[in-house]
Design a protein around this motif. Sequence first.
Motif, PDB file in Angstrom:
ATOM      1  N   ILE A 140       0.847  -1.190   0.000  1.00  0.00           N
ATOM      2  CA  ILE A 140       0.000   0.000   0.000  1.00  0.00           C
ATOM      3  C   ILE A 140       0.880   1.237   0.000  1.00  0.00           C
ATOM      4  CG2 ILE A 140      -1.678   1.314   1.346  1.00  0.00           C
ATOM      5  CD1 ILE A 140      -2.699  -1.444   2.328  1.00  0.00           C
ATOM      6  N   GLN A 141       0.532   2.197  -0.848  1.00  0.00           N
ATOM      7  CA  GLN A 141       1.241   3.473  -0.887  1.00  0.00           C
ATOM      8  C   GLN A 141       0.257   4.593  -0.609  1.00  0.00           C
ATOM      9  OE1 GLN A 141       3.344   3.846  -4.614  1.00  0.00           O
ATOM     10  NE2 GLN A 141       5.229   3.166  -3.628  1.00  0.00           N
ATOM     11  N   LEU A 142       0.721   5.593   0.108  1.00  0.00           N
ATOM     12  CA  LEU A 142      -0.084   6.770   0.395  1.00  0.00           C
ATOM     13  C   LEU A 142       0.415   7.898  -0.500  1.00  0.00           C
ATOM     14  CD1 LEU A 142      -0.037   6.423   4.260  1.00  0.00           C
ATOM     15  CD2 LEU A 142      -1.847   5.746   2.708  1.00  0.00           C
ATOM     16  N   ILE A 143      -0.434   8.353  -1.411  1.00  0.00           N
ATOM     17  CA  ILE A 143      -0.056   9.374  -2.387  1.00  0.00           C
ATOM     18  C   ILE A 143      -1.066  10.509  -2.311  1.00  0.00           C
ATOM     19  CG2 ILE A 143       0.355   9.862  -4.823  1.00  0.00           C
ATOM     20  CD1 ILE A 143       0.860   6.796  -5.145  1.00  0.00           C
ATOM     21  N   GLU A 185      -4.171  10.001  -0.274  1.00  0.00           N
ATOM     22  CA  GLU A 185      -5.025   8.886  -0.661  1.00  0.00           C
ATOM     23  C   GLU A 185      -4.233   7.596  -0.575  1.00  0.00           C
ATOM     24  OE1 GLU A 185      -6.271   9.978  -4.604  1.00  0.00           O
ATOM     25  OE2 GLU A 185      -8.127  10.859  -3.839  1.00  0.00           O
ATOM     26  N   ALA A 186      -4.911   6.494  -0.316  1.00  0.00           N
ATOM     27  CA  ALA A 186      -4.253   5.190  -0.206  1.00  0.00           C
ATOM     28  C   ALA A 186      -4.560   4.354  -1.441  1.00  0.00           C
ATOM     29  CB  ALA A 186      -4.740   4.470   1.047  1.00  0.00           C
ATOM     30  N   PHE A 187      -3.526   3.688  -1.954  1.00  0.00           N
ATOM     31  CA  PHE A 187      -3.669   2.835  -3.133  1.00  0.00           C
ATOM     32  C   PHE A 187      -3.057   1.470  -2.865  1.00  0.00           C
ATOM     33  CE2 PHE A 187      -3.893   7.109  -4.800  1.00  0.00           C
ATOM     34  CZ  PHE A 187      -4.932   7.023  -5.713  1.00  0.00           C
ATOM     35  N   LEU A 188      -3.698   0.440  -3.381  1.00  0.00           N
ATOM     36  CA  LEU A 188      -3.222  -0.930  -3.266  1.00  0.00           C
ATOM     37  C   LEU A 188      -2.529  -1.308  -4.571  1.00  0.00           C
ATOM     38  CD1 LEU A 188      -3.270  -3.684  -1.686  1.00  0.00           C
ATOM     39  CD2 LEU A 188      -5.381  -4.167  -2.918  1.00  0.00           C
ATOM     40  N   TYR A 189      -1.273  -1.718  -4.471  1.00  0.00           N
ATOM     41  CA  TYR A 189      -0.493  -2.141  -5.633  1.00  0.00           C
ATOM     42  C   TYR A 189      -0.103  -3.607  -5.472  1.00  0.00           C
ATOM     43  CZ  TYR A 189       0.137   2.795  -6.788  1.00  0.00           C
ATOM     44  OH  TYR A 189      -0.081   4.108  -7.109  1.00  0.00           O
ATOM     45  N   GLY A 190       0.057  -4.304  -6.571  1.00  0.00           N
ATOM     46  CA  GLY A 190       0.578  -5.658  -6.542  1.00  0.00           C
ATOM     47  C   GLY A 190      -0.441  -6.738  -6.230  1.00  0.00           C
ATOM     48  N   ALA A 191      -1.683  -6.377  -5.955  1.00  0.00           N
ATOM     49  CA  ALA A 191      -2.710  -7.393  -5.722  1.00  0.00           C
ATOM     50  C   ALA A 191      -3.104  -7.976  -7.076  1.00  0.00           C
ATOM     51  CB  ALA A 191      -3.921  -6.786  -5.037  1.00  0.00           C
ATOM     52  N   VAL A 192      -3.187  -9.285  -7.137  1.00  0.00           N
ATOM     53  CA  VAL A 192      -3.500  -9.954  -8.396  1.00  0.00           C
ATOM     54  C   VAL A 192      -4.937 -10.457  -8.352  1.00  0.00           C
ATOM     55  CG1 VAL A 192      -2.913 -11.867  -9.924  1.00  0.00           C
ATOM     56  CG2 VAL A 192      -1.113 -10.676  -8.692  1.00  0.00           C
ATOM     57  N   ILE A 193      -5.734  -9.973  -9.288  1.00  0.00           N
ATOM     58  CA  ILE A 193      -7.087 -10.493  -9.482  1.00  0.00           C
ATOM     59  C   ILE A 193      -7.130 -11.007 -10.916  1.00  0.00           C
ATOM     60  CG2 ILE A 193      -9.540  -9.971  -9.522  1.00  0.00           C
ATOM     61  CD1 ILE A 193      -9.010  -7.777  -7.482  1.00  0.00           C
ATOM     62  N   THR A 194      -7.100 -12.320 -11.046  1.00  0.00           N
ATOM     63  CA  THR A 194      -7.047 -12.958 -12.357  1.00  0.00           C
ATOM     64  C   THR A 194      -8.422 -12.884 -13.019  1.00  0.00           C
ATOM     65  OG1 THR A 194      -5.430 -14.481 -11.448  1.00  0.00           O
ATOM     66  CG2 THR A 194      -6.396 -15.055 -13.573  1.00  0.00           C
ATOM     67  N   PRO A 195      -8.493 -12.346 -14.244  1.00  0.00           N
ATOM     68  CA  PRO A 195      -9.795 -12.264 -14.912  1.00  0.00           C
ATOM     69  C   PRO A 195     -10.319 -13.641 -15.292  1.00  0.00           C
ATOM     70  CG  PRO A 195      -8.050 -11.469 -16.345  1.00  0.00           C
ATOM     71  CD  PRO A 195      -7.419 -11.759 -15.031  1.00  0.00           C
ATOM     72  N   LEU A 236      -8.075   2.731  -2.209  1.00  0.00           N
ATOM     73  CA  LEU A 236      -8.674   2.274  -0.963  1.00  0.00           C
ATOM     74  C   LEU A 236      -9.570   3.370  -0.415  1.00  0.00           C
ATOM     75  CD1 LEU A 236      -5.644   0.576   0.801  1.00  0.00           C
ATOM     76  CD2 LEU A 236      -7.413  -0.474  -0.589  1.00  0.00           C
ATOM     77  N   LEU A 237     -10.705   2.978   0.101  1.00  0.00           N
ATOM     78  CA  LEU A 237     -11.668   3.922   0.641  1.00  0.00           C
ATOM     79  C   LEU A 237     -11.574   3.915   2.165  1.00  0.00           C
ATOM     80  CD1 LEU A 237     -14.633   2.876  -1.644  1.00  0.00           C
ATOM     81  CD2 LEU A 237     -13.073   4.780  -1.973  1.00  0.00           C
ATOM     82  N   LEU A 238     -11.110   5.036   2.720  1.00  0.00           N
ATOM     83  CA  LEU A 238     -10.969   5.196   4.162  1.00  0.00           C
ATOM     84  C   LEU A 238     -11.539   6.542   4.578  1.00  0.00           C
ATOM     85  CD1 LEU A 238      -7.298   3.995   4.286  1.00  0.00           C
ATOM     86  CD2 LEU A 238      -9.093   2.928   5.616  1.00  0.00           C
ATOM     87  N   HIS A 239     -11.900   6.667   5.844  1.00  0.00           N
ATOM     88  CA  HIS A 239     -12.342   7.954   6.366  1.00  0.00           C
ATOM     89  C   HIS A 239     -11.150   8.906   6.427  1.00  0.00           C
ATOM     90  CE1 HIS A 239     -16.384   6.770   7.483  1.00  0.00           C
ATOM     91  NE2 HIS A 239     -15.886   5.637   7.953  1.00  0.00           N
ATOM     92  N   ALA A 240     -11.416  10.196   6.377  1.00  0.00           N
ATOM     93  CA  ALA A 240     -10.352  11.205   6.378  1.00  0.00           C
ATOM     94  C   ALA A 240      -9.495  11.107   7.640  1.00  0.00           C
ATOM     95  CB  ALA A 240     -10.956  12.596   6.254  1.00  0.00           C
ATOM     96  N   ALA A 241     -10.114  10.856   8.780  1.00  0.00           N
ATOM     97  CA  ALA A 241      -9.358  10.744  10.030  1.00  0.00           C
ATOM     98  C   ALA A 241      -8.410   9.543  10.000  1.00  0.00           C
ATOM     99  CB  ALA A 241     -10.314  10.627  11.207  1.00  0.00           C
TER     100      ALA A 241
END
Length: 157
Positions: free
Chosen positions: A55-58, A61-71, A89-94
């Motif tokens: 997870i990176q905070l940019i 905002e938080a983003f998930l990288y490297g998760a594999v969801i095979t179609p 990622l959806l998180l509250h501001a706090a």
Amino acid sequence: MGKKKKKTSSNTIAQNKRARHDYSLEGDFEAGLVLEGWEVKSIRAGKAQISEAYIQLINGEAFLYGAVITPLIQASSHVSPEQQRSRKLLLHAAELSRLVGAVERKGYTVVPLSLYWKGSRVKLKIALAKGKHQYDKRAAEKEKDWNRDKARIAKMK
């Protein structure tokens, strides 16, 4: 009157077991994921993996990288599925401000722990973590072995 039995099936989709071994975990949060339709269908089919995810905070905002969801093979032809795209990622501001503060000031990292269903929504359990040193990992292994031996001895008596 008869009582309703709860479902005993697990809601867990995928786990990151390596995170508990490599990091000492502090606090955990529940985050929603922004997913596309084909991703939800693939997750329902059990084709998700978060063992290599991070997870990176940019820009707050938080983003998930490297998760594999095979179609799925039956995926529509007008959709071009990308297995390892970044997912917001959806998180509250706090919660976001607490994560950003811990990462920037205290040297923590944010790791994904598990992906699971909560109702009809997919949630990601994330945690603030500090990396373990090699000797910390060895001590944890020794303690786990000792607890296992203790339980085995107690069971024999």
